[in-house]
Design an enzyme around this catalytic site. Structure first.
Site, PDB file in Angstrom:
ATOM      1  N   CYS A   1       0.246   0.650   4.243  1.00 31.82           N
ATOM      2  CA  CYS A   1       0.308   1.741   2.185  1.00 31.82           C
ATOM      3  C   CYS A   1       1.500   2.755   2.770  1.00 31.82           C
ATOM      4  O   CYS A   1       2.161   2.877   3.565  1.00 31.82           O
ATOM      5  CB  CYS A   1      -1.191   2.464   3.023  1.00 31.82           C
ATOM      6  SG  CYS A   1      -2.889   1.652   3.868  1.00 31.82           S
TER       7      CYS A   1
ATOM      8  N   GLY B   1       3.240  -1.848  -0.492  1.00 33.78           N
ATOM      9  CA  GLY B   1       2.258  -2.294  -0.309  1.00 33.78           C
ATOM     10  C   GLY B   1       2.034  -2.944  -2.288  1.00 33.78           C
ATOM     11  O   GLY B   1       2.157  -1.823  -2.784  1.00 33.78           O
TER      12      GLY B   1
ATOM     13  N   GLY C   1      -2.044   4.524   7.727  1.00 38.59           N
ATOM     14  CA  GLY C   1      -2.060   4.071   8.615  1.00 38.59           C
ATOM     15  C   GLY C   1      -3.698   3.231   9.020  1.00 38.59           C
ATOM     16  O   GLY C   1      -4.096   3.426   8.722  1.00 38.59           O
TER      17      GLY C   1
ATOM     18  N   TYR D   1      11.336  -3.588  10.572  1.00 40.21           N
ATOM     19  CA  TYR D   1      10.903  -4.440   8.643  1.00 40.21           C
ATOM     20  C   TYR D   1      10.773  -3.762   7.470  1.00 40.21           C
ATOM     21  O   TYR D   1      11.212  -3.611   6.951  1.00 40.21           O
ATOM     22  CB  TYR D   1      10.067  -5.375   9.750  1.00 40.21           C
ATOM     23  CG  TYR D   1       9.322  -6.035   7.995  1.00 40.21           C
ATOM     24  CD1 TYR D   1      10.062  -7.278   6.784  1.00 40.21           C
ATOM     25  CD2 TYR D   1       8.259  -5.661   7.257  1.00 40.21           C
ATOM     26  CE1 TYR D   1       9.965  -7.525   6.437  1.00 40.21           C
ATOM     27  CE2 TYR D   1       7.863  -6.184   6.737  1.00 40.21           C
ATOM     28  CZ  TYR D   1       8.357  -6.794   5.627  1.00 40.21           C
ATOM     29  OH  TYR D   1       7.753  -7.911   4.480  1.00 40.21           O
TER      30      TYR D   1
HETATM   31  P1  AMP Z   1       6.374 -15.502   9.944  1.00 39.38           P
HETATM   32  O1  AMP Z   1       5.781 -17.065   9.172  1.00 39.38           O
HETATM   33  O2  AMP Z   1       4.800 -15.177  10.347  1.00 39.38           O
HETATM   34  O3  AMP Z   1       6.800 -16.318  10.877  1.00 39.38           O
HETATM   35  O4  AMP Z   1       6.659 -14.735   8.938  1.00 39.38           O
HETATM   36  C1  AMP Z   1       7.853 -13.875   9.179  1.00 39.38           C
HETATM   37  C2  AMP Z   1       8.362 -13.436   8.391  1.00 39.38           C
HETATM   38  O5  AMP Z   1       7.447 -12.130   7.537  1.00 39.38           O
HETATM   39  C3  AMP Z   1       9.519 -11.731   8.026  1.00 39.38           C
HETATM   40  O6  AMP Z   1      10.537 -12.794   7.441  1.00 39.38           O
HETATM   41  C4  AMP Z   1       9.710 -10.777   8.266  1.00 39.38           C
HETATM   42  O7  AMP Z   1      10.874 -10.498   7.500  1.00 39.38           O
HETATM   43  C5  AMP Z   1       7.837 -11.290   7.467  1.00 39.38           C
HETATM   44  N1  AMP Z   1       7.074 -10.241   8.124  1.00 39.38           N
HETATM   45  C6  AMP Z   1       6.923  -9.782   9.570  1.00 39.38           C
HETATM   46  N2  AMP Z   1       5.617  -8.764   9.279  1.00 39.38           N
HETATM   47  C7  AMP Z   1       5.814  -8.251   8.395  1.00 39.38           C
HETATM   48  C8  AMP Z   1       4.486  -7.588   7.437  1.00 39.38           C
HETATM   49  N3  AMP Z   1       4.008  -6.724   8.734  1.00 39.38           N
HETATM   50  N4  AMP Z   1       3.736  -7.510   6.430  1.00 39.38           N
HETATM   51  C9  AMP Z   1       4.744  -8.192   5.580  1.00 39.38           C
HETATM   52  N5  AMP Z   1       5.930  -9.736   6.084  1.00 39.38           N
HETATM   53  C10 AMP Z   1       6.038  -8.858   7.431  1.00 39.38           C
END
Ligand code: AMP
Length: 475
Positions: free
Chosen positions: A11, A37, A112, A258
């Site tokens: 959020c 979000g 949170g 990130y």
């Molecule tokens: P995955 O396919 O699950 O390994 O996704 C990795 C990608 O998701 C990376 O490019 C990250 O930038 C992105 N990412 C990592 N954590 C999050 C999160 N909490 N919410 C949305 N995207 C994320």
């Protein structure tokens, strides 16, 4: 350890005190926080007599038309933008949550996750409380309403002492704005002001998850709300109290990796600077002979620039991101391989053909995205793909407001680095070390960080035991 609520959300929050266009400033602030979000958003204003609320599913620009904003009168406002995967994503859970309590009308917006929300909720339900949502935030509302303290500031402080976990929250009453952070300072919350214009008596006071919201509304960043601090802005001015003694600070390092925007100051530090240093450190820790450094846009951009600067390998935009992806799209009947990723990213064949590529991204969670991107880059003719990740392997879920899946689904919790390399199809794979990441974020200087997602060491005692089982122990 207790089992916590599985409800997880990401959020952004904003609050404005003392501006005749409070609703518009809250709207613009939320617009700048949209990356935190995209599922629902809401604004509650006060015109000193009544609270006015509007919340809906969708993005900020879609929800708040001129007509809607015109109905949100007042000089005080709070706003919230939310994303949730677990739990129910219905409008009912959208925030701010507004109630009429014995202490007056109040609305609360929360970033949170609480780790003892379920335990408190079960206790209150056993005593007859009725909950309308399954969000943690409603638990805080109940505690405020039930508090024996007579005034709203005292009741809020009393309630915040009873909850554990991550909360950066803003609350509005008829004539006050409240802003608080949990004692460990997990999530960010910045405070600033908009200088008084000609003919205005007082400056406006503003709060936001990230300072990029301040930039858009012409606000000056003054400081962070401190861990364990409750700031109250009202007719008598600004007051501050520490409602709880602070344990060691543990601010979320993933905000710098990130989650936050690189143009923000988060925990008193430039996110851009942290990411640039992550990339530089990664180049020192995991060098490779290559022709190009290519980021996965946008999450890998700044770290890739740092990697390129340190290694001397040219930075090129070898993947182009389409920013105009709507909520729905029509997939061709003859299914295209990796269609979802192709909608978002397309390789630049002329750049990549025949090249040895260092592909930089911020993180690997499940590994599915990286696998598709590596395949895409190879199809575009790349000779070698060396994947570099600007944080350590994500081995444990977050219980403090970042949406990570359970340990079973985290690739790094279940495979070695070489097995991950093989799965994603890269020629080499390296992650930034934890020491390197902490150094890049200046850990121990202004801020000490939580890095539980990389270590499995949680700063709170309540974590969800089901979520931290690796895959092989469940099969
Ligand atoms: P995955 O396919 O699950 O390994 O996704 C990795 C990608 O998701 C990376 O490019 C990250 O930038 C992105 N990412 C990592 N954590 C999050 C999160 N909490 N919410 C949305 N995207 C994320």
């Amino acid at each position: 350890m207790l089992s916590s609520d599985k409800f997880r959300e990401e959020c952004g929050v904003v609050a404005i005190y003392g501006n005749p266009e409070a609703e518009k400033l809250a709207y613009l602030g939320l617009h700048a926080l949209q990356h935190r979000g995209q599922e629902s958003a809401g604004i509650v204003t006060s015109d000193a007599e009544r609270l006015h609320a509007h919340k809906s599913m969708g993005t900020v620009a879609d929800i708040f038309t001129e007509e809607v904003l015109a109905s949100l009168r007042g000089t005080l406002a709070i706003g919230h933008t939310r994303y949730s995967t677990a739990g129910d994503s219905a409008l009912l859970n959208a925030q701010p949550i507004m109630v009429q309590s014995n202490k007056g009308a109040i609305a609360l917006a929360h970033n949170g996750n609480l780790v003892n929300a379920l335990a408190i909720r079960q206790k209150l339900e056993a005593q007859g409380s009725i909950f309308q949502t399954n969000s943690d935030t409603e638990v805080i509302m109940h505690l405020i309403a039930l508090s024996r303290e007579q005034t709203l500031p005292d009741a809020m402080a009393d309630s915040l002492r009873r909850v554990e976990g991550a909360f950066s929250l803003v609350m509005i009453s008829r004539d006050r704005i409240f802003a608080a952070r949990d004692p460990r300072g997990f999530r960010p919350l910045a405070m600033g002001h908009i200088p008084a214009g000609p003919g205005e008596r007082r400056e406006a006071i503003v709060f936001a998850s990230e300072t990029c919201a301040f930039d858009l509304i012409g606000a000056v960043y003054d400081r962070d709300v401190k861990p364990g601090e409750l700031v109250i802005v009202g007719p008598e001015g600004i007051s501050s109290r520490f409602y709880s003694p602070s344990p060691a600070q543990s601010s979320c390092i993933f905000e710098h990796v990130y989650f936050s925007r690189p143009d923000s100051i988060v925990f008193g530090r430039s996110v851009d600077l942290s990411r640039d240093l992550m990339g530089r450190q990664l180049a020192r820790e995991a060098p490779v002979q290559a022709d190009l450094v290519v980021p996965v846009p946008d999450s890998g951009n700044t770290a890739a620039i740092g990697y390129s600067a340190e290694s001397g390998i040219p930075f090129r935009l070898g993947l182009i991101r389409n920013h105009y992806i709507g909520r729905t799209f029509i997939e061709p009947r003859q299914s295209v391989r990796d269609f979802g990723v192709k909608l978002k990213l397309n390789p630049v064949h002329s750049l990549l053909d025949g090249k040895r590529v260092v592909l930089v991204d911020d993180s690997i969670v499940r590994g599915t995205t990286s696998r598709k991107i590596v395949r895409m880059i190879r199809h575009a003719g790349a000779k070698e793909v060396h994947m570099r990740i600007s944080c350590p392997p994500t081995i444990s879920p977050c219980f403090y407001g970042v949406d990570t899946p359970s340990k079973k689904q985290l690739i790094a919790a279940n495979k070695t680095i070489d097995e991950i390399r093989e799965y994603v199809g890269a020629d080499s794979l390296a992650y930034l070390s934890l020491e390197g990441l902490k150094k890049a974020c200046a850990d121990g200087e202004k801020t000490t960080y939580c890095s539980a997602c990389y270590t499995g060491q949680y700063p709170t005692s309540f974590v969800d035991v089901d979520e931290i089982q690796p895959a092989h122990t469940l099969e």
